[in-house]
Design a protein around this motif. Structure first.
Motif, PDB file in Angstrom:
ATOM      1  N   LEU A  85       0.832  -1.206   0.000  1.00 55.15           N
ATOM      2  CA  LEU A  85       0.000   0.000   0.000  1.00 55.15           C
ATOM      3  C   LEU A  85       0.865   1.254   0.000  1.00 55.15           C
ATOM      4  CD1 LEU A  85      -3.121   0.872   0.440  1.00 55.15           C
ATOM      5  CD2 LEU A  85      -2.362   1.348   2.769  1.00 55.15           C
ATOM      6  N   LEU A  86       1.863   1.280   0.871  1.00 57.35           N
ATOM      7  CA  LEU A  86       2.686   2.474   1.008  1.00 57.35           C
ATOM      8  C   LEU A  86       3.586   2.714  -0.195  1.00 57.35           C
ATOM      9  CD1 LEU A  86       3.614   2.216   4.795  1.00 57.35           C
ATOM     10  CD2 LEU A  86       1.938   3.727   3.706  1.00 57.35           C
ATOM     11  N   GLU A  87       3.801   1.688  -1.017  1.00 59.35           N
ATOM     12  CA  GLU A  87       4.601   1.869  -2.225  1.00 59.35           C
ATOM     13  C   GLU A  87       3.912   2.773  -3.241  1.00 59.35           C
ATOM     14  OE1 GLU A  87       5.557  -1.927  -3.844  1.00 59.35           O
ATOM     15  OE2 GLU A  87       7.098  -2.388  -2.340  1.00 59.35           O
ATOM     16  N   VAL A  88       2.587   2.796  -3.221  1.00 58.88           N
ATOM     17  CA  VAL A  88       1.868   3.546  -4.252  1.00 58.88           C
ATOM     18  C   VAL A  88       0.907   4.593  -3.693  1.00 58.88           C
ATOM     19  CG1 VAL A  88       2.020   1.682  -5.938  1.00 58.88           C
ATOM     20  CG2 VAL A  88       0.064   1.773  -4.404  1.00 58.88           C
ATOM     21  N   ALA A  89       0.467   4.439  -2.445  1.00 59.90           N
ATOM     22  CA  ALA A  89      -0.556   5.330  -1.899  1.00 59.90           C
ATOM     23  C   ALA A  89      -0.019   6.737  -1.659  1.00 59.90           C
ATOM     24  CB  ALA A  89      -1.106   4.766  -0.595  1.00 59.90           C
ATOM     25  N   GLU A  90      -0.896   7.719  -1.871  1.00 63.37           N
ATOM     26  CA  GLU A  90      -0.611   9.113  -1.542  1.00 63.37           C
ATOM     27  C   GLU A  90      -1.612   9.537  -0.472  1.00 63.37           C
ATOM     28  OE1 GLU A  90      -0.927  11.243  -5.196  1.00 63.37           O
ATOM     29  OE2 GLU A  90       0.552   9.973  -6.231  1.00 63.37           O
ATOM     30  N   PRO A  91      -1.313   9.265   0.805  1.00 65.73           N
ATOM     31  CA  PRO A  91      -2.309   9.471   1.863  1.00 65.73           C
ATOM     32  C   PRO A  91      -2.662  10.944   2.083  1.00 65.73           C
ATOM     33  CG  PRO A  91      -0.503   8.054   2.609  1.00 65.73           C
ATOM     34  CD  PRO A  91      -0.068   8.694   1.327  1.00 65.73           C
ATOM     35  N   THR A  92      -3.920  11.183   2.388  1.00 68.16           N
ATOM     36  CA  THR A  92      -4.361  12.480   2.878  1.00 68.16           C
ATOM     37  C   THR A  92      -4.038  12.548   4.373  1.00 68.16           C
ATOM     38  OG1 THR A  92      -6.537  11.627   3.490  1.00 68.16           O
ATOM     39  CG2 THR A  92      -6.264  12.442   1.222  1.00 68.16           C
ATOM     40  N   PRO A  93      -4.233  13.688   5.031  1.00 68.57           N
ATOM     41  CA  PRO A  93      -4.022  13.735   6.485  1.00 68.57           C
ATOM     42  C   PRO A  93      -4.866  12.707   7.240  1.00 68.57           C
ATOM     43  CG  PRO A  93      -4.072  15.953   5.616  1.00 68.57           C
ATOM     44  CD  PRO A  93      -4.424  15.044   4.469  1.00 68.57           C
ATOM     45  N   ALA A  94      -6.121  12.513   6.827  1.00 71.87           N
ATOM     46  CA  ALA A  94      -6.955  11.497   7.477  1.00 71.87           C
ATOM     47  C   ALA A  94      -6.384  10.109   7.229  1.00 71.87           C
ATOM     48  CB  ALA A  94      -8.390  11.584   6.951  1.00 71.87           C
ATOM     49  N   GLY A  95      -5.901   9.875   6.009  1.00 75.12           N
ATOM     50  CA  GLY A  95      -5.292   8.588   5.696  1.00 75.12           C
ATOM     51  C   GLY A  95      -4.038   8.333   6.507  1.00 75.12           C
ATOM     52  N   GLU A  96      -3.258   9.380   6.757  1.00 78.36           N
ATOM     53  CA  GLU A  96      -2.047   9.236   7.574  1.00 78.36           C
ATOM     54  C   GLU A  96      -2.398   8.765   8.984  1.00 78.36           C
ATOM     55  OE1 GLU A  96       0.970   9.280   6.763  1.00 78.36           O
ATOM     56  OE2 GLU A  96       1.316  10.628   5.057  1.00 78.36           O
ATOM     57  N   ARG A  97      -3.469   9.317   9.553  1.00 77.12           N
ATOM     58  CA  ARG A  97      -3.863   8.916  10.900  1.00 77.12           C
ATOM     59  C   ARG A  97      -4.353   7.469  10.910  1.00 77.12           C
ATOM     60  NH1 ARG A  97      -1.436   9.975  14.388  1.00 77.12           N
ATOM     61  NH2 ARG A  97      -3.074   9.420  15.887  1.00 77.12           N
ATOM     62  N   LEU A  98      -5.118   7.091   9.886  1.00 79.22           N
ATOM     63  CA  LEU A  98      -5.581   5.708   9.823  1.00 79.22           C
ATOM     64  C   LEU A  98      -4.399   4.753   9.693  1.00 79.22           C
ATOM     65  CD1 LEU A  98      -8.358   4.069   9.580  1.00 79.22           C
ATOM     66  CD2 LEU A  98      -7.725   3.867   7.177  1.00 79.22           C
ATOM     67  N   LEU A  99      -3.450   5.094   8.845  1.00 75.13           N
ATOM     68  CA  LEU A  99      -2.280   4.239   8.656  1.00 75.13           C
ATOM     69  C   LEU A  99      -1.427   4.172   9.913  1.00 75.13           C
ATOM     70  CD1 LEU A  99      -1.339   5.224   5.006  1.00 75.13           C
ATOM     71  CD2 LEU A  99      -2.196   3.008   5.781  1.00 75.13           C
ATOM     72  N   ALA A 100      -1.375   5.255  10.662  1.00 72.63           N
ATOM     73  CA  ALA A 100      -0.648   5.228  11.931  1.00 72.63           C
ATOM     74  C   ALA A 100      -1.284   4.218  12.877  1.00 72.63           C
ATOM     75  CB  ALA A 100      -0.639   6.619  12.565  1.00 72.63           C
ATOM     76  N   GLY A 101      -2.610   4.192  12.903  1.00 73.45           N
ATOM     77  CA  GLY A 101      -3.300   3.201  13.722  1.00 73.45           C
ATOM     78  C   GLY A 101      -3.053   1.789  13.242  1.00 73.45           C
ATOM     79  N   CYS A 102      -2.987   1.606  11.926  1.00 73.05           N
ATOM     80  CA  CYS A 102      -2.704   0.280  11.370  1.00 73.05           C
ATOM     81  C   CYS A 102      -1.299  -0.190  11.747  1.00 73.05           C
ATOM     82  CB  CYS A 102      -2.861   0.299   9.849  1.00 73.05           C
ATOM     83  SG  CYS A 102      -4.557   0.485   9.266  1.00 73.05           S
ATOM     84  N   ARG A 103      -0.319   0.713  11.627  1.00 75.64           N
ATOM     85  CA  ARG A 103       1.054   0.336  11.970  1.00 75.64           C
ATOM     86  C   ARG A 103       1.159  -0.085  13.433  1.00 75.64           C
ATOM     87  NH1 ARG A 103       2.296   4.524   8.356  1.00 75.64           N
ATOM     88  NH2 ARG A 103       2.291   6.092  10.015  1.00 75.64           N
ATOM     89  N   ALA A 104       0.509   0.670  14.312  1.00 70.63           N
ATOM     90  CA  ALA A 104       0.550   0.338  15.741  1.00 70.63           C
ATOM     91  C   ALA A 104      -0.119  -1.003  15.999  1.00 70.63           C
ATOM     92  CB  ALA A 104      -0.126   1.444  16.551  1.00 70.63           C
ATOM     93  N   ALA A 105      -1.223  -1.261  15.320  1.00 68.69           N
ATOM     94  CA  ALA A 105      -1.954  -2.517  15.536  1.00 68.69           C
ATOM     95  C   ALA A 105      -1.160  -3.717  15.013  1.00 68.69           C
ATOM     96  CB  ALA A 105      -3.314  -2.448  14.858  1.00 68.69           C
ATOM     97  N   ILE A 106      -0.531  -3.561  13.848  1.00 67.94           N
ATOM     98  CA  ILE A 106       0.269  -4.665  13.305  1.00 67.94           C
ATOM     99  C   ILE A 106       1.461  -4.945  14.210  1.00 67.94           C
ATOM    100  CG2 ILE A 106       1.699  -5.393  11.353  1.00 67.94           C
ATOM    101  CD1 ILE A 106      -0.225  -3.729   9.547  1.00 67.94           C
ATOM    102  N   SER A 107       2.067  -3.893  14.740  1.00 64.83           N
ATOM    103  CA  SER A 107       3.162  -4.077  15.695  1.00 64.83           C
ATOM    104  C   SER A 107       2.687  -4.809  16.935  1.00 64.83           C
ATOM    105  CB  SER A 107       3.745  -2.718  16.073  1.00 64.83           C
ATOM    106  OG  SER A 107       4.742  -2.848  17.073  1.00 64.83           O
ATOM    107  N   ARG A 108       1.485  -4.463  17.394  1.00 70.97           N
ATOM    108  CA  ARG A 108       0.911  -5.134  18.574  1.00 70.97           C
ATOM    109  C   ARG A 108       0.704  -6.611  18.298  1.00 70.97           C
ATOM    110  NH1 ARG A 108      -0.550  -6.859  22.868  1.00 70.97           N
ATOM    111  NH2 ARG A 108      -2.400  -6.308  24.083  1.00 70.97           N
ATOM    112  N   LEU A 109       0.161  -6.934  17.128  1.00 70.47           N
ATOM    113  CA  LEU A 109      -0.068  -8.337  16.766  1.00 70.47           C
ATOM    114  C   LEU A 109       1.236  -9.105  16.592  1.00 70.47           C
ATOM    115  CD1 LEU A 109      -2.978  -8.039  14.194  1.00 70.47           C
ATOM    116  CD2 LEU A 109      -3.019  -9.438  16.264  1.00 70.47           C
ATOM    117  N   SER A 110       2.274  -8.387  16.195  1.00 68.40           N
ATOM    118  CA  SER A 110       3.574  -9.021  15.986  1.00 68.40           C
ATOM    119  C   SER A 110       4.318  -9.256  17.294  1.00 68.40           C
ATOM    120  CB  SER A 110       4.439  -8.164  15.055  1.00 68.40           C
ATOM    121  OG  SER A 110       3.790  -7.919  13.831  1.00 68.40           O
ATOM    122  N   GLY A 111       3.743  -8.767  18.377  1.00 68.97           N
ATOM    123  CA  GLY A 111       4.405  -8.897  19.661  1.00 68.97           C
ATOM    124  C   GLY A 111       5.342  -7.760  19.955  1.00 68.97           C
ATOM    125  N   GLY A 112       5.272  -6.679  19.130  1.00 68.41           N
ATOM    126  CA  GLY A 112       6.158  -5.552  19.317  1.00 68.41           C
ATOM    127  C   GLY A 112       5.627  -4.528  20.284  1.00 68.41           C
TER     128      GLY A 112
END
Length: 351
Positions: A324-351
């Motif tokens: 997604l990040l290779e091609v996406a051009e996030p808006t400010p709202a998209g940046e916040r959503l992606l920040a939440g996704c990164r944190a959640a994936i890290s949580r699932l990974s045990g990070g």
């Protein structure tokens, strides 16, 4: 409800921080989803009012339009917002906004929508929502939601029409899943309970493999086959997340290039960015529900299956985020959503 009352209501003034609605782990996430739900509901209510206004010009005396006006006049703002997010209402809105729509047909469909009565459902699922239980759509005539199932059947899967006994058995399986989720991940159920408003059954021809989906234009309606309770608990949060994210997409642009595509590891094919985001969000919640169940599961075979499933989804999530990040051009709202996704994936990974 008077239009000036809706205009004066400021409770739906703005979207919450979208990073909070990715994965519910605390009261702040639950509150953020409540705010999102209200913003989405207000948008649909405005769309209903605009569609009715357009039809009023030449068809004001039509009984269906008269009935809609009577319904809304009898409601306060809160009740009108709840009504506007019912699946038959959002389904009609999407058809009312289609190009070259035949007004006479649209009015007939509106009359059919108004004939649907969720309160007459022979079985319901209690998800803890302040809006009350979610009915099982049986498809038994207009009052039983036959129009909803007809709309669903326009896709790839045919929903099952149920008699009262079968609807009760189907609801009992879903209730067991909701009760399990309430014990293992109450915040997850709180979000799913707000986002899911009705259920319909799919045939169980895939056995234990997941068979469930939502339709963007039928907000709140979840279709699923029957599986063991802990698997259906995953379905509840998975499909609830699809419903929630559809609401986000109705309200705000998340990327500046929505027509761009990339490979989705969830389906093994090229998909638009919105589809990839749908997969990321829903499988974050799906995998997290499985992870929570691992804490109480005692069967070593099931524990092994759950761990393999979590690891598989984490790898897919990492790949999907990278693509997604290779091609996406996030808006400010998209940046916040992606920040939440990164944190959640890290949580699932045990990070």
């Amino acid at each position: 409800m008077r239009v000036k009352d809706l205009a004066a209501d400021r409770s739906a003034a703005g979207l919450p921080d979208l990073a909070l609605i990715v994965l519910a782990e605390d009261a702040a996430a639950v509150a953020a989803n409540e705010q999102l739900n209200r913003v989405v509901a207000r948008q649909y209510l405005v769309r209903v009012l605009r569609a009715v206004q357009r039809l009023d010009g030449e068809h004001r005396a039509d009984p269906a339009l008269t009935r809609v006006r009577e319904l809304l006049d009898a409601m306060d703002v809160d009740a009108a917002l709840r009504w506007a997010l019912r699946p038959e209402v959002t389904g009609w809105v999407w058809r009312a906004e289609a190009r070259s729509v035949d007004p006479a047909r649209l009015l007939r469909v509106l009359a059919d929508c108004l004939a649907y009565d969720p309160g007459a459902a022979p079985a319901v699922v209690r998800l803890g929502s302040p809006d009350g239980p979610a009915p099982v759509v049986t498809g038994a005539g207009l009052a039983g939601g036959s129009l909803l199932l007809d709309w669903v059947a326009e896709g790839d899967e045919w929903p099952v029409r149920l008699d009262a006994a079968r609807a009760g058995a189907f609801a009992a399986r879903l209730q067991a899943a909701a009760d399990l989720l309430a014990a293992e991940w109450p915040e997850g159920l709180a979000l799913a309970g707000r986002d899911i408003r009705a259920f319909a059954a799919l045939g169980n021809h895939r056995g234990l493999k997941p068979l469930n989906f939502s339709v963007h234009g039928l907000r709140g309606l979840v279709l699923t086959s029957e599986r063991p309770a802990y698997m259906l608990a995953q379905t509840l949060v998975h499909e609830g997340t699809h419903q929630r994210f559809s609401g986000v997409l109705d309200c705000v642009a998340l990327v500046r290039n929505p027509k761009a595509t990339h490979h989705s590891p969830f389906v093994g094919a090229e998909r638009p960015l919105g589809h990839i985001l749908h997969g990321i969000l829903s499988f974050i919640n799906d995998a997290y529900a499985a992870w929570r169940h691992q804490a109480v599961e005692r069967d070593p075979v099931e524990l092994d299956r759950l761990e393999r499933y979590r690891q598989q989804k984490v790898e897919q999530l990492r790949t999907a985020e990278k693509n997604l990040l290779e091609v996406a051009e996030p808006t400010p709202a998209g940046e916040r959503l992606l920040a939440g996704c990164r944190a959640a994936i890290s949580r699932l990974s045990g990070g």
